[in-house]
Design an enzyme around this catalytic site. Sequence first.
Site, PDB file in Angstrom:
ATOM      1  CB  VAL A  40     -12.886  -0.078   9.765  1.00  0.00           C
ATOM      2  CG1 VAL A  40     -12.343   0.006  10.517  1.00  0.00           C
ATOM      3  CG2 VAL A  40     -12.270  -0.275   8.023  1.00  0.00           C
ATOM      4  NE  ARG A  83     -32.597  -1.196  14.659  1.00  0.00           N
ATOM      5  CZ  ARG A  83     -32.689  -0.693  15.819  1.00  0.00           C
ATOM      6  NH1 ARG A  83     -32.551  -1.016  17.196  1.00  0.00           N
ATOM      7  NH2 ARG A  83     -33.471   0.504  16.120  1.00  0.00           N
ATOM      8  CE  LYS A 105      -7.963   4.299   3.069  1.00  0.00           C
ATOM      9  NZ  LYS A 105      -7.679   2.513   2.218  1.00  0.00           N
ATOM     10  CB  VAL A 136      -0.671   5.926   6.332  1.00  0.00           C
ATOM     11  CG1 VAL A 136       0.641   5.234   5.256  1.00  0.00           C
ATOM     12  CG2 VAL A 136      -0.771   6.581   5.259  1.00  0.00           C
ATOM     13  CE  LYS A 183      -3.531   3.087   2.250  1.00  0.00           C
ATOM     14  NZ  LYS A 183      -3.221   1.602   1.628  1.00  0.00           N
ATOM     15  N   GLY A 185      -8.191  -4.409   6.885  1.00  0.00           N
ATOM     16  CA  GLY A 185      -8.595  -5.745   7.227  1.00  0.00           C
ATOM     17  C   GLY A 185      -9.716  -4.923   8.836  1.00  0.00           C
TER      18      GLY A 185
END
Length: 440
Positions: A38, A68, A122, A149, A222, A319
């Site tokens: 992410v 990097r 979460k 969530v 969640k 994702g």
Amino acid sequence: VKQKDPRTHLREANAPGTKLSATAAAPTRVAILGFGTVGSSVAQLISAQKKNGVRITHVFNRGVARKRVAWMSRDVIWTERFEDLLSPEVDVIIELVGNVELAHRWISRALIAGKHVITANKQLIARHGGELVALAQQHSCRIAYGAAVGGVVPVIPAILEGLAADSFHRISGILNGTCNYVLSRMERARIAMPEAIAEAQVRGYTESDPTSDLDGEDAAAKLVILAAIAMQRLITPEQVRRQSIRTIDPVDFDYARMIGCTIRQISYAELNGKHLIAAVQPALVALDSPFAVAHGSDNLIAVYGKHSGRLLFAGAGAGGDPTAVAVLSDLLAIRRGHSPAAHNAMSTTEVRGDLGSRHYLRFVVKDRPGIVAGIAAVLARYRINIDALMQSSGHPAARLPFVITTEKSPADKVADAVKEIAKARYHVQPPLNLPVLDSL
Ligand SMILES: NC(=O)c1ccc[n+]([C@@H]2O[C@H](COP(=O)([O-])OP(=O)(O)OC[C@H]3O[C@@H](n4cnc5c(N)ncnc54)[C@H](OP(=O)(O)O)[C@@H]3O)[C@@H](O)[C@H]2O)c1
């Protein structure tokens, strides 16, 4: 017990007068804590959207040299020292590491240093969200966790802002993309669970150890966050009744279909008098319900408002890129100085896991006469009424699966009956007991 406790705020802390102004001349300076799936997607999205007024100043990660990337601005400082992120050059810290204890320590220090914080963590918010929001308010900062969530599905901002005028008594949802991928692949491709899990791992939907997804820990965290922001009920992930999806076999999809259902991991919270029902478990859902239509790693969340009725939110629950959109949207909201109404009153509450539903009981036995009569006798003793008995042909007598569905019955009573039935020696594998959720 109604209590007013500042530590229990599980809301985006938007104290008026927080320090950030959105002018073209003053870009928001951002440090990214954790450059994994992410974190790198967030950095790419910020770099690609040059006009959003956001500039990355620092990237923090262990072993940062190997992280990097050539596409990042050369001004960015790559560091392994958290203290560097507390520099006056940083306005917002985006935590995307994932560990609860470390993230708790780092985020607390960031807020105390006057930095706004965004996190997708979460487990952290389910356990420490109230305390961190209170800390943010104390230091005139904000903490936002819209990506915690539903991935990109904007259910948290919707409850906090778009639906702020309503109150909610029920939430049901597919909150874990991995479980939904595994179950919907088993349903469609007729494959066994280990194969479906391996596919989910190859596609990056789950980690090398999928325990937290499959056994409901991820979805329970969640659900705790949703119960807090939608129902103002303060519960812990441990209070949520959980059942793993690992015991589902491909044959269960065949039997479920015979009664017009399929199987999904369903997270469910409902206010019922003084207590809260909260459970995460595999369940039968009607084939014509939106939950059955959710395939792949999608999430689907239904919230039930007193005045607005049922609202459905659906989309990619995981994702890098979809989650990065939710993170960056939190950042842009903070940059705009956006302030949804703060909510203070939070109640602790008794939690139960009984959905009072019908039940699907699947047995796999070494066939011999009298098995069904024996099971029926135990159910009768527990005053559980049988609704239907299903046995499809073509299975070997040494490993014969058949199903009994019950009428609506208390979950504990059914669990006790199944425990007693499971003692018989004809079982080839432990019986499976799932709720049938007719009215989601
Ligand atoms: N992935 C998703 O689809 C998704 C969706 C919604 C929410 N989230 C949440 O977003 C957060 C990040 O998830 P992710 O999938 O991006 O995880 P990830 O790919 O494992 O990235 C985590 C990053 O943090 C670094 N890290 C871990 N422990 C560290 C430590 N002790 N010190 C310094 N750096 C450390 C890792 O470095 P190494 O490379 O050395 O391991 C890695 O670069 C989690 O809270 C997750 O629950 C993820």
